[in-house]
Design a protein around this motif. Structure first.
Motif, PDB file in Angstrom:
ATOM      1  N   THR A  91      21.096 -44.622 -13.991  1.00 16.74           N
ATOM      2  CA  THR A  91      21.774 -45.068 -12.773  1.00 16.74           C
ATOM      3  C   THR A  91      22.800 -46.133 -13.141  1.00 16.74           C
ATOM      4  O   THR A  91      22.454 -47.165 -13.719  1.00 16.74           O
ATOM      5  N   VAL A  92      24.048 -45.852 -12.824  1.00 17.13           N
ATOM      6  CA  VAL A  92      25.146 -46.787 -13.076  1.00 17.13           C
ATOM      7  C   VAL A  92      25.748 -47.168 -11.727  1.00 17.13           C
ATOM      8  O   VAL A  92      26.099 -46.298 -10.928  1.00 17.13           O
ATOM      9  N   ALA A  93      25.834 -48.468 -11.476  1.00 19.05           N
ATOM     10  CA  ALA A  93      26.414 -48.959 -10.223  1.00 19.05           C
ATOM     11  C   ALA A  93      27.827 -49.447 -10.468  1.00 19.05           C
ATOM     12  O   ALA A  93      28.081 -50.175 -11.429  1.00 19.05           O
ATOM     13  N   VAL A  94      28.756 -49.035  -9.612  1.00 16.69           N
ATOM     14  CA  VAL A  94      30.127 -49.545  -9.633  1.00 16.69           C
ATOM     15  C   VAL A  94      30.280 -50.463  -8.434  1.00 16.69           C
ATOM     16  O   VAL A  94      30.093 -50.030  -7.289  1.00 16.69           O
ATOM     17  N   VAL A  95      30.588 -51.735  -8.684  1.00 17.20           N
ATOM     18  CA  VAL A  95      30.636 -52.719  -7.611  1.00 17.20           C
ATOM     19  C   VAL A  95      32.033 -53.323  -7.501  1.00 17.20           C
ATOM     20  O   VAL A  95      32.805 -53.335  -8.453  1.00 17.20           O
ATOM     21  N   GLY A  96      32.322 -53.850  -6.313  1.00 19.79           N
ATOM     22  CA  GLY A  96      33.607 -54.485  -6.040  1.00 19.79           C
ATOM     23  C   GLY A  96      33.868 -54.475  -4.553  1.00 19.79           C
ATOM     24  O   GLY A  96      33.218 -53.750  -3.797  1.00 19.79           O
ATOM     25  N   GLU A  97      34.818 -55.291  -4.114  1.00 25.27           N
ATOM     26  CA  GLU A  97      35.141 -55.369  -2.691  1.00 25.27           C
ATOM     27  C   GLU A  97      36.013 -54.184  -2.281  1.00 25.27           C
ATOM     28  O   GLU A  97      36.419 -53.367  -3.111  1.00 25.27           O
ATOM     29  N   SER A  98      36.309 -54.082  -0.983  1.00 22.00           N
ATOM     30  CA  SER A  98      37.209 -53.038  -0.501  1.00 22.00           C
ATOM     31  C   SER A  98      38.553 -53.169  -1.189  1.00 22.00           C
ATOM     32  O   SER A  98      39.084 -54.266  -1.334  1.00 22.00           O
ATOM     33  N   GLY A  99      39.090 -52.022  -1.625  1.00 26.07           N
ATOM     34  CA  GLY A  99      40.364 -52.035  -2.326  1.00 26.07           C
ATOM     35  C   GLY A  99      40.242 -52.217  -3.821  1.00 26.07           C
ATOM     36  O   GLY A  99      41.247 -52.233  -4.528  1.00 26.07           O
ATOM     37  N   SER A 100      39.009 -52.341  -4.329  1.00 20.12           N
ATOM     38  CA  SER A 100      38.830 -52.539  -5.771  1.00 20.12           C
ATOM     39  C   SER A 100      39.003 -51.250  -6.558  1.00 20.12           C
ATOM     40  O   SER A 100      39.199 -51.280  -7.777  1.00 20.12           O
ATOM     41  N   GLY A 101      38.917 -50.103  -5.877  1.00 18.92           N
ATOM     42  CA  GLY A 101      39.077 -48.817  -6.551  1.00 18.92           C
ATOM     43  C   GLY A 101      37.782 -48.102  -6.838  1.00 18.92           C
ATOM     44  O   GLY A 101      37.791 -46.998  -7.390  1.00 18.92           O
ATOM     45  N   VAL A 158      31.905 -53.544 -12.941  1.00 22.60           N
ATOM     46  CA  VAL A 158      32.556 -54.385 -11.938  1.00 22.60           C
ATOM     47  C   VAL A 158      34.046 -54.062 -11.900  1.00 22.60           C
ATOM     48  O   VAL A 158      34.725 -54.137 -12.932  1.00 22.60           O
ATOM     49  N   MET A 159      34.544 -53.702 -10.698  1.00 22.81           N
ATOM     50  CA  MET A 159      35.957 -53.369 -10.540  1.00 22.81           C
ATOM     51  C   MET A 159      36.646 -54.385  -9.632  1.00 22.81           C
ATOM     52  O   MET A 159      36.074 -54.872  -8.666  1.00 22.81           O
ATOM     53  N   TYR A 160      37.906 -54.670  -9.975  1.00 26.46           N
ATOM     54  CA  TYR A 160      38.727 -55.585  -9.187  1.00 26.46           C
ATOM     55  C   TYR A 160      40.173 -55.117  -9.254  1.00 26.46           C
ATOM     56  O   TYR A 160      40.728 -54.923 -10.339  1.00 26.46           O
ATOM     57  N   THR A 178      28.699 -49.546  -4.586  1.00 32.79           N
ATOM     58  CA  THR A 178      28.243 -50.575  -3.655  1.00 32.79           C
ATOM     59  C   THR A 178      29.105 -51.818  -3.800  1.00 32.79           C
ATOM     60  O   THR A 178      29.780 -52.014  -4.814  1.00 32.79           O
ATOM     61  N   HIS A 179      29.102 -52.665  -2.740  1.00 30.42           N
ATOM     62  CA  HIS A 179      29.816 -53.941  -2.828  1.00 30.42           C
ATOM     63  C   HIS A 179      28.844 -55.095  -3.077  1.00 30.42           C
ATOM     64  O   HIS A 179      29.270 -56.226  -3.228  1.00 30.42           O
ATOM     65  N   ASP A 180      27.539 -54.822  -3.102  1.00 22.32           N
ATOM     66  CA  ASP A 180      26.533 -55.873  -3.223  1.00 22.32           C
ATOM     67  C   ASP A 180      25.969 -55.896  -4.639  1.00 22.32           C
ATOM     68  O   ASP A 180      25.216 -55.014  -5.042  1.00 22.32           O
ATOM     69  N   LEU A 181      26.342 -56.924  -5.407  1.00 21.59           N
ATOM     70  CA  LEU A 181      25.899 -57.031  -6.791  1.00 21.59           C
ATOM     71  C   LEU A 181      24.392 -57.239  -6.886  1.00 21.59           C
ATOM     72  O   LEU A 181      23.758 -56.811  -7.842  1.00 21.59           O
ATOM     73  N   GLY A 182      23.793 -57.896  -5.881  1.00 20.13           N
ATOM     74  CA  GLY A 182      22.349 -58.068  -5.867  1.00 20.13           C
ATOM     75  C   GLY A 182      21.634 -56.730  -5.773  1.00 20.13           C
ATOM     76  O   GLY A 182      20.663 -56.468  -6.495  1.00 20.13           O
ATOM     77  N   LEU A 183      22.109 -55.861  -4.893  1.00 15.71           N
ATOM     78  CA  LEU A 183      21.545 -54.524  -4.754  1.00 15.71           C
ATOM     79  C   LEU A 183      21.743 -53.724  -6.036  1.00 15.71           C
ATOM     80  O   LEU A 183      20.831 -53.034  -6.499  1.00 15.71           O
ATOM     81  N   ALA A 184      22.945 -53.828  -6.621  1.00 16.20           N
ATOM     82  CA  ALA A 184      23.236 -53.088  -7.854  1.00 16.20           C
ATOM     83  C   ALA A 184      22.322 -53.535  -8.992  1.00 16.20           C
ATOM     84  O   ALA A 184      21.787 -52.702  -9.736  1.00 16.20           O
ATOM     85  N   ALA A 185      22.138 -54.850  -9.133  1.00 15.96           N
ATOM     86  CA  ALA A 185      21.313 -55.358 -10.223  1.00 15.96           C
ATOM     87  C   ALA A 185      19.864 -54.933 -10.074  1.00 15.96           C
ATOM     88  O   ALA A 185      19.161 -54.716 -11.059  1.00 15.96           O
TER      89      ALA A 185
END
Length: 582
Positions: free
Chosen positions: A40-50, A231-233, A216-223
């Motif tokens: 399971t790989v999580a990609v995290v970042g805010e809206s517009g991060s890609g 992490v994307m920005y 997801t946008h929640d790093l706590g959930l991803a971790a």
């Protein structure tokens, strides 16, 4: 996690470009990461991060004006960017499954749920004929739906949000794909339903050996849920690595910013601080600033505790006494008997002046009905709500207008609560005009003052809601709520639709406004991680009744009921160990 060296999915130097009226816009550039079988790989970042754009490129589901303009997406040895649309269609569903974000908009409202799962089996060549329906019922049961045979005959509107999400999981896993792309699969769900859904999804994918790409946008959930985190920005990967390592020792400023903003991790920091466990806050602060979510913040100390609230003993701006609300539900057919639904049952609490009282509970607990009665939008069936000593119900027109000036709402969806045909100036000015306050020049001055209060630039006044980000729209909604100088603001899920970084900024803004203006808040939320940060007092509701209430510290540190403990335990990331940089 598998030790296989050849990844199932390999993305290398991905670039995605969209055609716009202003010319081509590169939304994703140079993105590279791998997903191995069973991982399971999580990609995290805010809206517009890609992050969602990258997932859409993997699925071959980019919008019509978007295309992959560089790099490779290799899945099980074949480059997806070279496949024809027909070949990609055959691959999608059969080998790459999808669980999208919004279950209501991704299920056909006029078709039975079982029929939609049937189609997933038939279209992907898994089954046909008589065996389809039996397999559909099995899949719905696997996804956690009780009484799956009966539920298969129902329509999406007869399902709760969690049940609809389970149906989408059943569809995504129908063909037993090698990879499942889960794009914000639980962001719209209560924390308890979220945990149930994710536990079930994890158990299924582990048993079947399916790899998961979690957006997801929640790093706590991803971790908590992923083996590795990307992490994307602003369209680029800024950091990636093992989930717990990245959480305990983030290297990039933006990752530290995400950690500082994640409500689940902020809640964890508060708990550890109360337990006497030293945890150094992230060095990346999340300040209130114009254009939320557009610039990296300056470094500084991130607050981990809400500011102390004002108010004195016995000084209550709101007194709720034994209120109940009963709705009459129509029966089926012309002669069908109606039934009564007791949405709120004998609820009592107070809001001390200058404090924040949070009313929490799962969907259907009655908390939003309480908010609507507080605003005078619904009348209690029984009981009394007093605002500053006066009964809210039964007022004449003048009394209602006076109450509107002193009690204002901020709703969940900042786009739906703003008129799309009004400019930002007209939106904020409207309450002043409706109440006949000031002439044109005075109102213009007041609107500019309000925009400054919520840290938005004056040049936004001529824009429309569609031209603003979600965080900017919610700031406009706050400015409008403050226009009449209210004493009480009712926040009904006011930050639940926002990314964690914007969410943290809005919470900071609300706390600052409370401190400067002496506001009182009634904060309605299902997100206990957010409530932990902002509330002075907490009222816990279940099935229309109050099951527990007290100071935030007492409720979180010493919950008195199993239901409250269940809500607190469901906060994602609650059990994570936080390192010096988290």
């Amino acid at each position: 996690m598998t030790t296989q060296t050849t990844p199932l999915l390999s993305i290398r130097d991905l670039e995605v470009t969209f055609r716009t009226d202003a010319g081509p816009t590169v939304a994703v550039r140079g993105v590279s990461f791998d997903v191995h079988a069973g991982e399971t790989v999580a990609v995290v970042g805010e809206s517009g991060s890609g992050k969602s754009t990258s997932a859409a490129a993997v699925m071959g589901l980019l919008a019509d004006n978007g295309r992959v303009t560089g790099g490779q997406i290799t899945f099980d040895g074949q480059d997806l960017t070279t496949l024809s649309p027909a070949a990609m269609h055959r691959l999608r569903g059969s080998q790459i499954g999808l669980v999208p974000q919004d279950p209501m908009s991704n299920l056909n409202p006029v078709r039975r749920v079982g029929r939609q799962v049937d189609e997933a089996l038939v279209d992907n060549g898994v089954l046909s004929g008589r065996g389809v329906r039996a397999r559909t019922v099995e899949l719905l049961g696997e996804a956690g739906l009780p009484d799956a045979e009966r539920r298969a005959q129902q329509y999406p509107h007869e399902f709760s949000g969690g049940m609809r999400q389970r149906a989408l999981i059943a569809m995504g896993l129908a063909a037993r794909p090698q990879l499942l792309v889960a794009d914000e699969p639980t962001s719209a769900l209560d924390v308890t339903v979220q945990r149930t859904i994710l536990d079930n999804l994890t158990a299924l994918t582990d048993r079947l050996g399916i790899a998961v790409l979690l957006i997801t946008h929640d790093l706590g959930l991803a971790a908590e849920r992923a083996d590795r985190v990307v992490v994307m920005y602003r369209g680029e990967v800024v950091e990636q690595g093992p989930a717990r390592t990245l959480l305990s020792d983030p290297q990039h400023e933006y990752t530290r910013r995400l950690i500082a903003a994640a409500p689940s991790l902020a809640s964890r920091r508060i708990d550890l601080a109360h337990a006497g466990t030293p945890v150094q806050a992230s060095t990346a602060a999340v300040p209130v600033q114009a254009g939320a979510g557009t610039e990296l913040p300056a470094t500084g100390a991130a607050p981990t505790e809400p500011a102390a609230a004002g108010g004195t003993a016995g000084d209550h701006i709101v007194e709720v006494e034994h209120i109940s609300k009963v709705f009459r539900l129509r029966g089926r057919g012309l002669l069908g008997r109606g039934t009564d639904l007791r949405a709120v049952d004998d609820v009592s609490f107070v809001v001390p002046r200058g404090t924040t009282v949070a009313v929490v509970g799962e969907s259907g607990s009655g908390k939003s009905t309480v908010a609507r009665m507080m605003l005078g939008l619904l009348e209690p069936t029984s009981g009394t709500i007093r605002f500053d000593g006066e009964d809210v119900a039964g007022r004449d027109r003048a009394g209602e207008l006076a109450l509107r000036r002193r009690v204002q709402p901020i709703f969940q969806d900042p786009y739906a609560s703003l008129d799309p045909l009004f400019t930002i100036y007209r939106t904020i000015e409207e309450p002043l005009r409706a109440h006949g306050l000031g002439d044109h020049a005075a109102r213009r001055t007041r609107v500019r003052e309000l925009l400054e209060q919520v840290a938005l630039p004056a040049e936004l006044l001529r824009r429309y809601p569609a031209e603003l980000s979600g965080g900017q729209r919610q700031r406009v909604a706050i400015a409008r709520a403050l226009a009449l100088e209210p004493e009480l603001v009712v926040c009904d899920e006011a930050v639940s639709a926002l990314d964690v970084i914007v969410q943290a900024q809005i919470l900071g803004l609300l706390a600052d406004l409370q401190d400067r203006l002496g506001l009182s808040y009634l904060f309605i939320s299902h997100d206990l991680a957010v409530v932990r940060q902002i509330a002075d007092h907490v009222v816990v509701m279940q099935q229309g009744a109050v099951v527990e209430q007290g100071s935030a510290d007492d409720v979180f540190d010493r919950p008195a009921t199993d239901y409250t403990r269940m809500l607190i335990d469901a906060i994602p990331g609650r059990g994570l160990e936080l390192g010096r940089s988290a």
